[in-house]
Structures are given as structure tokens and as C-alpha cells.
Enzyme design. Structure first.
Site, PDB file in Angstrom:
ATOM      1  N   ARG A 168       7.915   0.266  -5.435  1.00 19.41           N
ATOM      2  CA  ARG A 168       7.524   1.513  -6.088  1.00 19.41           C
ATOM      3  C   ARG A 168       8.170   1.576  -7.458  1.00 19.41           C
ATOM      4  O   ARG A 168       9.326   1.169  -7.612  1.00 19.41           O
ATOM      5  CB  ARG A 168       7.950   2.703  -5.236  1.00 19.41           C
ATOM      6  CG  ARG A 168       7.110   2.854  -4.001  1.00 19.41           C
ATOM      7  CD  ARG A 168       7.493   4.114  -3.214  1.00 19.41           C
ATOM      8  NE  ARG A 168       6.560   4.303  -2.133  1.00 19.41           N
ATOM      9  CZ  ARG A 168       6.673   3.725  -0.937  1.00 19.41           C
ATOM     10  NH1 ARG A 168       7.677   2.927  -0.687  1.00 19.41           N
ATOM     11  NH2 ARG A 168       5.778   3.957  -0.002  1.00 19.41           N
ATOM     12  N   ASN A 227       3.196   6.245  -8.021  1.00 14.89           N
ATOM     13  CA  ASN A 227       2.693   7.500  -7.476  1.00 14.89           C
ATOM     14  C   ASN A 227       2.646   8.531  -8.602  1.00 14.89           C
ATOM     15  O   ASN A 227       3.635   8.724  -9.313  1.00 14.89           O
ATOM     16  CB  ASN A 227       3.583   7.974  -6.323  1.00 14.89           C
ATOM     17  CG  ASN A 227       3.449   7.060  -5.127  1.00 14.89           C
ATOM     18  OD1 ASN A 227       2.342   6.785  -4.667  1.00 14.89           O
ATOM     19  ND2 ASN A 227       4.566   6.559  -4.631  1.00 14.89           N
ATOM     20  N   GLU A 277      16.113 -12.170  -8.576  1.00 13.60           N
ATOM     21  CA  GLU A 277      16.839 -13.433  -8.647  1.00 13.60           C
ATOM     22  C   GLU A 277      16.028 -14.414  -9.481  1.00 13.60           C
ATOM     23  O   GLU A 277      14.820 -14.583  -9.264  1.00 13.60           O
ATOM     24  CB  GLU A 277      17.045 -14.007  -7.244  1.00 13.60           C
ATOM     25  CG  GLU A 277      17.781 -15.325  -7.229  1.00 13.60           C
ATOM     26  CD  GLU A 277      17.953 -15.879  -5.823  1.00 13.60           C
ATOM     27  OE1 GLU A 277      18.840 -16.716  -5.622  1.00 13.60           O
ATOM     28  OE2 GLU A 277      17.180 -15.468  -4.913  1.00 13.60           O
TER      29      GLU A 277
END
Length: 146
Positions: free
Chosen positions: A9, A66, A123
Site C-alpha cells: 500500500r 486507496n 534489499e
């Protein structure tokens, strides 16, 4: 079984696309907006995976925005994304020059960690063998968590 995507998100599409695309080098492969659901999905693929993404819609990173503001925390609980890179030193320099903190510098010429604008740990792994240790990375201290 087939791996499809990882969803994270995000709180700002532009900031996230700058980080993932402009800085890390991922490519936006498609986007879906849902007025009814009040969200936008942006699918990204690594350059070497772009053809597979187009054909199979995998492997991808799904950014979920959102429309109604939410505050996200606990990015560290997610774990991390991992990408193999051509030159870890050059990419870390590009990221740092753009204000991204290198949380775990590539001391060993092999691995580094940074965070996205939403706190997702990323990473970076050197493709092939580790590069020879190089300053300022070899002696740079870790910063924060990753």
C-alpha cells in the site's frame, strides 16, 4: 503454482513511482482505477521481467493507492522486497543523491537496504559476484532499521 505479485500500500503515487521507477528502474506495465472501490492499482515489473509480465501478468509489484487517506505503519513487519542490480554502488549513489537514506550501505559490495517513501524495506543485491569493497560504502555506518 506460479508467483504473481507482491502488493504494497502506498500513500503517494507520484512519490512511489519516482522511487520504484525513476530511481530503482522498475517499469510501469499497467494501471487499474476503480471508482466504485476508490483505489488505483499500479503494476510494476523489473526490466528483465517486463516481457514475462506482459505475457503472464507476473512477476510484478502491485502498488495499491486507496483514494481515501489512510495512515500505514509497520512496513518493517512486511519483510522486504529484493532486487538484483547491475551495479550496487552506482544505484546506491543515485538513490543517495536523490535524498534516499541508505539504511544498510553495501559494505561488502553485495547487499544494501533502503526504504520506499512508505517505509517498505527494499534489499538490493549485486548481480554476480560481490564488487570489491569501495569507499565511502565500505566504512559507512548503518542508519535506522531495514
Amino acid at each position: 503454482m506460479q508467483y504473481l505479485h507482491t502488493m504494497v500500500r502506498i500513500s503517494d503515487i507520484d512519490a512511489s513511482l519516482h522511487f520504484y521507477c525513476d530511481l530503482l528502474g522498475l517499469k510501469e506495465v499497467r494501471r487499474k482505477e476503480s471508482e466504485k472501490g476508490r483505489f488505483t492499482l499500479v503494476f510494476l515489473a523489473a526490466p528483465e521481467d517486463e516481457a514475462r509480465s506482459t505475457e503472464l501478468q507476473a512477476p510484478e509489484l502491485e502498488l495499491t493507492y486507496n483514494w481515501d487517506p489512510e495512515e500505514y505503519s509497520g512496513g518493517r513487519n512486511f519483510g522486504h522486497l529484493a532486487y538484483r542490480v547491475e551495479d550496487i554502488y552506482a544505484l546506491c549513489q543515485t538513490l543517495q543523491d536523490d535524498g534516499v537514506t541508505i539504511n544498510r550501505p553495501p559494505h561488502d559490495g553485495h547487499m544494501a537496504f533502503v526504504k520506499s517513501p512508505d517505509g517498505i524495506s527494499v534489499e538490493l543485491l549485486q548481480k554476480g559476484d560481490a564488487l570489491p569493497p569501495k569507499e565511502p560504502w565500505a566504512s559507512m555506518k548503518n542508519t535506522g532499521s531495514w
